[in-house]
Design a protein around this motif. Structure first.
Motif, PDB file in Angstrom:
ATOM      1  N   GLY A   1     -12.116  44.034  -1.999  1.00 44.48           N
ATOM      2  CA  GLY A   1     -13.033  44.970  -1.343  1.00 44.48           C
ATOM      3  C   GLY A   1     -13.567  46.042  -2.277  1.00 44.48           C
ATOM      4  O   GLY A   1     -14.005  47.105  -1.838  1.00 44.48           O
ATOM      5  N   LYS A   2     -13.566  45.742  -3.581  1.00 43.27           N
ATOM      6  CA  LYS A   2     -14.012  46.722  -4.579  1.00 43.27           C
ATOM      7  C   LYS A   2     -15.469  47.119  -4.361  1.00 43.27           C
ATOM      8  O   LYS A   2     -15.799  48.308  -4.330  1.00 43.27           O
ATOM      9  N   SER A   3     -16.337  46.108  -4.196  1.00 43.61           N
ATOM     10  CA  SER A   3     -17.768  46.411  -4.030  1.00 43.61           C
ATOM     11  C   SER A   3     -18.009  47.188  -2.741  1.00 43.61           C
ATOM     12  O   SER A   3     -18.819  48.115  -2.712  1.00 43.61           O
ATOM     13  N   SER A   4     -17.302  46.793  -1.679  1.00 42.24           N
ATOM     14  CA  SER A   4     -17.463  47.500  -0.407  1.00 42.24           C
ATOM     15  C   SER A   4     -17.045  48.963  -0.565  1.00 42.24           C
ATOM     16  O   SER A   4     -17.702  49.868  -0.053  1.00 42.24           O
TER      17      SER A   4
ATOM     18  N   ALA B   1     -12.747  49.529   4.173  1.00 43.56           N
ATOM     19  CA  ALA B   1     -14.091  49.819   3.643  1.00 43.56           C
ATOM     20  C   ALA B   1     -15.172  49.436   4.647  1.00 43.56           C
ATOM     21  O   ALA B   1     -16.187  50.122   4.771  1.00 43.56           O
TER      22      ALA B   1
ATOM     23  N   ASP C   1      -6.756  47.137   7.846  1.00 43.11           N
ATOM     24  CA  ASP C   1      -6.820  46.580   9.204  1.00 43.11           C
ATOM     25  C   ASP C   1      -6.137  45.220   9.278  1.00 43.11           C
ATOM     26  O   ASP C   1      -5.937  44.674  10.356  1.00 43.11           O
TER      27      ASP C   1
ATOM     28  N   GLY D   1     -11.967  39.903  -4.425  1.00 40.28           N
ATOM     29  CA  GLY D   1     -12.119  39.949  -2.974  1.00 40.28           C
ATOM     30  C   GLY D   1     -11.354  41.054  -2.279  1.00 40.28           C
ATOM     31  O   GLY D   1     -11.319  41.112  -1.050  1.00 40.28           O
TER      32      GLY D   1
ATOM     33  N   ARG E   1     -24.122  43.709  -0.183  1.00 45.17           N
ATOM     34  CA  ARG E   1     -23.217  44.766   0.252  1.00 45.17           C
ATOM     35  C   ARG E   1     -23.733  46.152  -0.114  1.00 45.17           C
ATOM     36  O   ARG E   1     -23.414  47.121   0.538  1.00 45.17           O
TER      37      ARG E   1
ATOM     38  N   ASN F   1      -6.866  48.492   0.378  1.00 44.13           N
ATOM     39  CA  ASN F   1      -8.014  48.285   1.264  1.00 44.13           C
ATOM     40  C   ASN F   1      -7.656  47.183   2.267  1.00 44.13           C
ATOM     41  O   ASN F   1      -6.605  46.565   2.155  1.00 44.13           O
TER      42      ASN F   1
HETATM   43  N1  LIG Z   1     -11.167  43.142   7.177  1.00 48.90           N
HETATM   44  C1  LIG Z   1     -11.687  43.778   6.146  1.00 48.90           C
HETATM   45  N2  LIG Z   1     -12.564  43.150   5.359  1.00 48.90           N
HETATM   46  C2  LIG Z   1     -13.072  43.818   4.298  1.00 48.90           C
HETATM   47  C3  LIG Z   1     -12.714  45.155   4.001  1.00 48.90           C
HETATM   48  N3  LIG Z   1     -13.355  45.541   2.896  1.00 48.90           N
HETATM   49  C4  LIG Z   1     -14.093  44.493   2.495  1.00 48.90           C
HETATM   50  N4  LIG Z   1     -13.937  43.451   3.335  1.00 48.90           N
HETATM   51  C5  LIG Z   1     -14.558  42.116   3.236  1.00 48.90           C
HETATM   52  O1  LIG Z   1     -13.939  41.419   2.162  1.00 48.90           O
HETATM   53  C6  LIG Z   1     -14.882  40.604   1.486  1.00 48.90           C
HETATM   54  C7  LIG Z   1     -14.887  40.943   0.000  1.00 48.90           C
HETATM   55  O2  LIG Z   1     -15.379  42.266  -0.159  1.00 48.90           O
HETATM   56  P1  LIG Z   1     -15.993  42.768  -1.533  1.00 48.90           P
HETATM   57  O3  LIG Z   1     -16.303  44.205  -1.355  1.00 48.90           O
HETATM   58  O4  LIG Z   1     -17.061  41.880  -2.007  1.00 48.90           O
HETATM   59  O5  LIG Z   1     -14.731  42.576  -2.490  1.00 48.90           O
HETATM   60  P2  LIG Z   1     -14.701  42.634  -4.095  1.00 48.90           P
HETATM   61  O6  LIG Z   1     -13.337  43.082  -4.435  1.00 48.90           O
HETATM   62  O7  LIG Z   1     -15.833  43.429  -4.610  1.00 48.90           O
HETATM   63  O8  LIG Z   1     -14.903  41.112  -4.443  1.00 48.90           O
HETATM   64  P3  LIG Z   1     -15.213  40.500  -5.913  1.00 48.90           P
HETATM   65  O9  LIG Z   1     -16.151  41.432  -6.607  1.00 48.90           O
HETATM   66  O10 LIG Z   1     -15.817  39.167  -5.621  1.00 48.90           O
HETATM   67  O11 LIG Z   1     -13.880  40.387  -6.587  1.00 48.90           O
HETATM   68  C8  LIG Z   1     -16.220  40.854   2.173  1.00 48.90           C
HETATM   69  O12 LIG Z   1     -16.441  39.842   3.096  1.00 48.90           O
HETATM   70  C9  LIG Z   1     -16.030  42.189   2.842  1.00 48.90           C
HETATM   71  O13 LIG Z   1     -16.841  42.333   3.986  1.00 48.90           O
HETATM   72  C10 LIG Z   1     -11.777  45.798   4.879  1.00 48.90           C
HETATM   73  O14 LIG Z   1     -11.390  46.961   4.696  1.00 48.90           O
HETATM   74  N5  LIG Z   1     -11.311  45.073   5.919  1.00 48.90           N
END
Ligand SMILES: Nc1nc2c(ncn2[C@@H]2O[C@H](COP(=O)(O)OP(=O)(O)OP(=O)(O)O)[C@@H](O)[C@H]2O)c(=O)[nH]1
Ligand SMILES: [Mg+2]
Length: 323
Positions: free
Chosen positions: A59-62, A235, A201, A57, A105, A198
């Motif tokens: 924000g790796k995928s983002s 992201a 904010d 969570g 995403r 990441n």
């Molecule tokens: N406030 C905020 N939220 C973010 C940011 N980047 C991502 N998110 C939110 O965080 C959540 C997880 O983002 P992902 O990109 O899925 O994170 P991940 O690390 O790929 O998650 P997994 O693959 O499940 O481990 C989503 O709801 C995004 O919209 C950021 O920079 N700021």
């Protein structure tokens, strides 16, 4: 018709369906996939492989999505690069919610012929997943993708294996994860070429940045002379993405300037080869061993009649006799 040959030609011609089929064969450790990869291997070695790892969570995928966009739509006068994305999920089966979320995403990349997205899930041992990911990256490299982004979750052995596969490794953290800073200390920092905070904010971002900056100052300057960079991003608002791109490009330039690129490439291939050797030798040893003999040795080991080294000697002797 020789299927591997046809598949190889189609992959080299950049046919997406053939590429998807090949990756499935590789995932299933199908001999046809291996035969195709044997022929494709000479066409590999061009892509810049970027590993993106970090806590769930964060924000790796983002970030991967934003990076892909920045490679596809660079500043004027810069050539766009083609991008392949591998999302590795060691826990979920194919239909897992996380991957579904990733698809949402990464929706804005769909339909771009210069982007190929694939998720890979574990079908068994994690070693199998790392192997399949390495093989998929080779297929994508041969197919001509300029950049291959590999996303993995967590901080376990699978991430370290996948980091070994990458030329450039990004470790992504989010603020307010006290425990994770410990986890970073415990080892993942070692693999980071670029550390990304990441969700900058969010409250606590400054503290996380400060803590990581402190660790970097006391910490390593990698063997090849690269100083790990620290970048803050948001992201979801495309903040810090240009800085992150600059850090990635600087790392690629650093690797290419000296012999580091070739050294990493050789280290990557050596690690892959040694993993294969290990697996193959263990498989041969097991095949040559009678299960009854093995059980007998294990019993004597548990009864302290044999030490582990003595048990090893006995097993090796038995395997030689059997094989
Ligand atoms: N406030 C905020 N939220 C973010 C940011 N980047 C991502 N998110 C939110 O965080 C959540 C997880 O983002 P992902 O990109 O899925 O994170 P991940 O690390 O790929 O998650 P997994 O693959 O499940 O481990 C989503 O709801 C995004 O919209 C950021 O920079 N700021
Ligand atoms: Mg993700």
């Amino acid at each position: 018709m020789n299927p591997p040959a046809a598949l190889v030609d189609q992959v080299l011609a950049g046919q997406r369906l053939a590429l998807a089929r090949l990756i499935t064969l590789l995932e299933n450790e199908d001999p046809a996939g291996r035969a195709a990869l044997d022929r494709l291997f000479a066409h590999t070695g061009r892509a810049h492989i970027i590993g993106v790892t970090g806590s769930p969570g964060a924000g790796k995928s983002s970030l991967v999505n934003q990076l892909a966009r920045s490679f596809r739509h660079p500043a004027a006068e810069v050539q766009p690069l083609t991008v392949a994305i591998i999302a590795v999920d060691p826990t979920s089966p194919f239909t897992g919610g996380a991957l579904l979320g990733d698809r949402v995403r990464m929706r804005d990349l769909a339909g771009d012929a210069g982007v190929f997205i694939r998720s890979m899930a574990s079908r068994g041992a994690l070693g199998g997943l790392a192997r399949a990911t390495a093989a998929a990256a080779q297929a994508l490299d041969a197919a001509g993708f300029d950049v291959i982004l590999i996303e993995t979750v967590g901080a376990g052995q699978a991430e370290v294996d996948i980091a070994r596969l990458a030329h450039t490794t990004l470790v992504v953290e989010a603020p307010g994860m006290g425990d994770d800073i410990q986890a970073i200390k415990a080892g993942i920092l070692e693999i980071a070429d670029i550390l990304v905070v990441n969700k900058a904010d969010r409250p606590g971002a400054e503290n996380t940045l400060r803590a990581l900056r402190g660790m970097l100052e006391n910490g390593r300057n990698s063997a090849d002379g690269w100083q790990t960079r620290l970048v803050a991003t948001v992201a979801t608002e495309q903040r810090g993405i240009a800085e992150l791109r600059a850090a990635i490009d600087a790392h690629a330039a650093h690797l290419r300037a000296g012999s580091a690129w070739a050294e990493r490439d050789q280290a990557r291939l050596q690690a892959e080869l040694e993993a294969l050797v290990q697996r193959e030798l263990v498989a041969r040893w097991r095949a040559g061993l009678s299960p009854a003999d093995y059980q007998q040795t294990l019993k004597r080991l548990a009864a302290r009649e044999l030490s582990p080294y003595q048990a090893l000697e006995q097993l090796l002797t038995q395997a030689e006799r059997g094989g």
